[in-house]
Design a protein around this motif. Sequence first.
Motif, PDB file in Angstrom:
ATOM      1  N   LEU A  51       0.851  -1.212   0.000  1.00  0.00           N
ATOM      2  CA  LEU A  51       0.000   0.000   0.000  1.00  0.00           C
ATOM      3  C   LEU A  51       0.878   1.251   0.000  1.00  0.00           C
ATOM      4  N   CYS A 108     -12.387  -3.237   1.562  1.00  0.00           N
ATOM      5  CA  CYS A 108     -11.065  -3.807   1.867  1.00  0.00           C
ATOM      6  C   CYS A 108     -10.760  -3.764   3.355  1.00  0.00           C
ATOM      7  N   LEU A 109     -11.527  -2.954   4.116  1.00  0.00           N
ATOM      8  CA  LEU A 109     -11.368  -2.798   5.557  1.00  0.00           C
ATOM      9  C   LEU A 109     -10.016  -2.113   5.855  1.00  0.00           C
ATOM     10  N   PRO A 110      -9.861  -1.376   6.931  1.00  0.00           N
ATOM     11  CA  PRO A 110     -10.849  -1.180   7.986  1.00  0.00           C
ATOM     12  C   PRO A 110     -12.007  -0.297   7.521  1.00  0.00           C
ATOM     13  N   SER A 158      -8.225   8.418   3.665  1.00  0.00           N
ATOM     14  CA  SER A 158      -7.212   7.359   3.757  1.00  0.00           C
ATOM     15  C   SER A 158      -6.138   7.734   4.767  1.00  0.00           C
ATOM     16  N   MET A 159      -5.273   6.770   5.058  1.00  0.00           N
ATOM     17  CA  MET A 159      -4.177   7.027   5.992  1.00  0.00           C
ATOM     18  C   MET A 159      -3.321   8.174   5.465  1.00  0.00           C
ATOM     19  N   ASN A 194      -6.197   5.204  -3.602  1.00  0.00           N
ATOM     20  CA  ASN A 194      -5.279   4.124  -3.999  1.00  0.00           C
ATOM     21  C   ASN A 194      -6.023   2.866  -4.453  1.00  0.00           C
ATOM     22  N   ASP A 241     -14.682   2.172   0.178  1.00  0.00           N
ATOM     23  CA  ASP A 241     -13.502   2.282   1.046  1.00  0.00           C
ATOM     24  C   ASP A 241     -13.674   3.562   1.862  1.00  0.00           C
TER      25      ASP A 241
HETATM   26  N1  NVA Z   1      -7.610   3.738   1.148  1.00  0.00           N
HETATM   27  C1  NVA Z   1      -7.256   3.181   2.421  1.00  0.00           C
HETATM   28  C2  NVA Z   1      -7.031   1.700   2.300  1.00  0.00           C
HETATM   29  C3  NVA Z   1      -6.708   1.029   3.589  1.00  0.00           C
HETATM   30  C4  NVA Z   1      -6.450  -0.431   3.442  1.00  0.00           C
HETATM   31  C5  NVA Z   1      -6.011   3.866   2.949  1.00  0.00           C
HETATM   32  O1  NVA Z   1      -5.082   4.101   2.185  1.00  0.00           O
HETATM   33  O2  NVA Z   1      -5.980   4.188   4.147  1.00  0.00           O
END
Ligand code: NVA
Length: 310
Positions: free
Chosen positions: A128, A266-268, A230-231, A165, A226
């Motif tokens: 990721l 896809c979680l969380p 995102s993070m 992503n 999702d």
């Molecule tokens: N789009 C999310 C996916 C987490 C699995 C992220 O990047 O935080």
Amino acid sequence: MTKEVRHYLQVFDLDKETLISLIKRAIELKELRKKGLEERPGVGKVLGMLFEKPSTRTRISFEAAMYQLGGSVSFMASRDLQLQRGEPLKDTARVLSRYLDCLVVRTFGQGIVEELARWSDIPVINGLTDSHHPCQILSDIMTVIEKKGEDLSKLKITWIGDGNNMAQSWIQAASRIGFPLYLACPEGYFPDKDIIEEARKEADFPIEIVTDPKETVKDADVINTDVWASMGQEEKAQERKKVFMPYQVNKELIALSKPDAIILHCLPAHRNEEITEDVLEGPQSVAWDQAENKMHIHKAILEWAMKLRD
Ligand code: NVA
Ligand code: CP
């Protein structure tokens, strides 16, 4: 350097045949594990995991996969490495290549995994980045195949929410594997235009992006969503909640899809934001199988990357 190193940094790194063979092998590995017939071709191999963002599924499923293959794992939070004190990525990559057999990296910029791969003699796998989640997409497609069959081109596969992503990995997969993809994202939150353009260039099927989630979900067979932030986007979470509310995957929205549509996440998950509790926990949700499949696909990716069966 003449030997081919099998990096996997984005879906577009692999040809259709390799992507399909990874999914098929994961389905086979899942079956073998159920029957207690697993092999251990990874004995003596060491997987490194360099993570700069939190992870439950990707971390633990890669670790379990590597142990099940007979190998071992070294987990590195990037803050504990000399990287934190400014050691260059190219030095880190060359040193880790002397100890390890494969490296899974979770980080921010795609440029970081690219730089590590450039200097690495061992396969680098993207676990990721802000731009791609190429391992997750394979477990998601594996889940769709398990539930809906192999002919993805006949399905209406949709993405509702942020053009993040995951959305970008779906776009590359639709183009490379060959199936139509329908996305609904708010204005200003579309996937990267270069990624869309490159994918459309080689796609045999439409990759359609609109702003109306109802139009997208109508008669859908597969609905993906999702998180809205995102993070790395935590400070924008409040602002995004307002923009994304019409994109919530709830009972009213999924009522427009086919009655047997499956819902992927896809979680969380952030319950009652991008997906309601009842939908996530409902009969159409396949999120838990999807999470399990990460382990099987990771095993297939590790076998391929380290050439354990060649
Ligand atoms: N789009 C999310 C996916 C987490 C699995 C992220 O990047 O935080
Ligand atoms: N789906 C996924 O990548 O989950 P984690 O962030 O827990 O690894």
